[in-house]
Scaffold this active site. Structure first.
Site: not given
Ligand code: AHR
Length: 501
Positions: A171-172, A291
């Site tokens: 993730n990210e 997201e």
């Molecule tokens: O959705 C909240 C956060 O936003 C998530 O954990 C992250 O992936 C993003 O920065």
């Protein structure tokens, strides 16, 4: 009143992949604990899951839910959340400064998904962990039997493989806030190697590789390009994340965020195509917008709860009327890009930046953004069709010619229905709209829904859960096959029409 024209063009964008109505539940704040799971709540079922919440989720027809993070996944040891509950360790979650009790893990979450009729979109930890844990997790979840991890799963009471199909490679990873943050080269390499072994364990899975955390990252585009150069042959989707907000009270610009989302998607799509051409590849890389939402109301509120509490109220945005308009138009953008976007997740689903809110012990309620999500998920299925929109425009920071009208259209052939999702984003102009259905002949007006007429800042709360609700205006007319309607300024609209087959 200004005039506008909508024409349904005989041009199919794509069959809508229902997974664009996915959502996301992270171990953050009260999303899981006191969100979906609250043993002892009057609505809790025998497994501790809240029926009131599950029923609101079912109504949304959410096809898949991303889990367990988010930032959380980058420090997560999935083994902590499986096996006998009384033996599960409590750990420090360094993503959200919370004490994680591991009372809900992948087994319980999958059980909840079955209750709400959704699929798992599973994420592996490529922050603090690596390829070995990623392959072990696939083995635990998806391998039939006769190996260490598949037998471990059976010993935990789950003989049949879960068969999770869609997996995120971390993730990210471009974000410095991420546990185990990496450069594009570092991530590209580990993502490629993890992807290979995960698919060797289960060749039927599909993989999402991380794009930039948002379009404002300094490495945006180079990150995508580099990561895809490493991983192109081994992955299926590239992720996009974007949150929108109105911190300066500039509503005309805020209501135009669908245009920003469209630019972002097109931009990332171009990078994918460039790398495809460079590699002479045959397959396309599709997009997973895993997201997206409005997020800004709760910024700075972390200090209201204590670090290391087991249940911290975090990211609890209280959404208002204008947020619902924006969410409605972001969904239109996803539909209009359904040839490229195959997966999307409204982030998130319960309590943390969510359409559904709870308080421990009391009844769940719907935030304003629940409604456009509900209607678009229900009716935005089938074929997405191209619209031609003509009408006035206004000036804002997004564009000097921001069209007042935004829209998307879907046709469901099984029951011959056409659904038009329309936004009049003008802060002041009502529109008198004539709608040409192009190749379709209308038989009957089925339904007209609107979110309109509220002050921008009005919200639904525990005390006033119905302060903002949809209405069914009587201002749409179908005469001699011609459709016309009024669209109030600052309104989100749905018009459903029965078509002569
Ligand atoms: O959705 C909240 C956060 O936003 C998530 O954990 C992250 O992936 C993003 O920065």
């Amino acid at each position: 009143m200004q005039k506008a024209v909508i024409q349904v063009l005989p041009e199919k964008i794509a069959d809508v992949d229902e997974r664009i109505y996915g959502s996301f539940l992270e171990h953050v704040g009260r999303a899981i604990y006191t969100g979906i799971y609250e043993p002892g709540h009057p609505e809790a079922d025998d497994d501790g899951f809240r029926n009131d919440v599950a029923s609101l989720v079912r109504d949304l027809r959410v096809p898949l839910v991303r889990y367990p993070g988010g930032n959380f996944v980058s420090g997560y040891e999935w083994e902590d959340g499986v096996g006998p509950r009384e033996q599960r360790p409590t750990r420090l979650d360094l993503a959200w400064f919370t004490r994680e009790t591991n009372q809900v893990g992948l087994g319980e979450f999958s059980q909840w998904l079955d209750k709400v009729g959704a699929e798992m979109m599973m994420a592996v930890n490529l922050g603090s962990r690596g390829i070995s844990d990623a392959r072990n997790l696939v083995e635990y979840c998806n391998f039939p039997s006769g190996t260490f991890y598949s037998d471990l799963r059976a010993s935990h009471g789950r003989k049949e493989p879960y068969g999770f199909k869609l997996w995120c490679l971390g993730n990210e990873m471009d974000g410095e806030w991420q546990i185990g943050h990496k450069t594009a080269q570092e991530y590209g390499r580990i993502a490629c190697e993890a992807a290979k072994v995960m698919k060797w364990v289960d060749p039927s899975i599909e993989l999402v590789v991380c794009g930039s955390s948002n379009a404002g990252m300094p490495s945006f585009r180079t990150w995508e390009e580099t990561v895809l150069r490493y991983t192109y042959d081994h992955v299926d989707y590239l992720s996009l994340h974007s949150y929108y907000g109105n911190p300066n009270g500039d509503t005309p610009t805020f209501l135009a965020q669908g245009i920003e989302m469209d630019r972002f998607i097109k931009d990332v799509g171009r990078v994918c195509d460039r790398v495809k051409a460079e590699k002479g590849a045959k397959k396309d890389i599709y997009l997973s917008f895993d997201e997206w939402n409005v997020w800004y109301h709760s910024f700075g509120e972390e200090s209201k709860s204590k670090p290391w509490d087991t249940v911290r109220p975090l990211l609890e945005d209280v959404y208002n009327f204008e947020d619902a308009l924006v969410v409605g138009s972001l969904l239109m953008t996803l539909l209009n890009n359904s040839d490229r976007v195959r997966v999307a997740c409204l982030a998130q689903l319960v309590n943390a930046i969510a359409p559904i809110m709870t308080r421990p012990g009391s009844k769940a309620w719907k935030q304003t953004i629940y409604y456009p999500y509900y209607y678009t998920s229900r009716y935005g299925r089938g074929e997405a069709l191209r619209l031609r929109l003509e009408g006035p425009s206004y000036v804002c920071a997004v564009s000097d010619e921001t069209p007042c009208l935004d829209g998307a259209c879907t046709y469901l052939s099984q029951d011959s229905t056409l659904s038009l999702f329309l936004l009049n984003r003008s802060p002041s102009e009502d529109l008198d709209v004539s709608i040409d259905l192009g190749p379709f002949r209308a038989q009957k007006l089925l339904e007209r829904v609107a979110l309109e007429g509220y002050p921008y800042q009005r919200s639904n709360t525990n005390a006033h859960p119905d302060a903002v609700v949809p209405s069914h205006p009587q201002d749409t007319c179908l005469e001699n096959g011609k459709l016309s309607t009024r669209l109030n300024h600052s309104s989100w609209n749905l018009i459903r029409v029965q078509i002569i087959p």
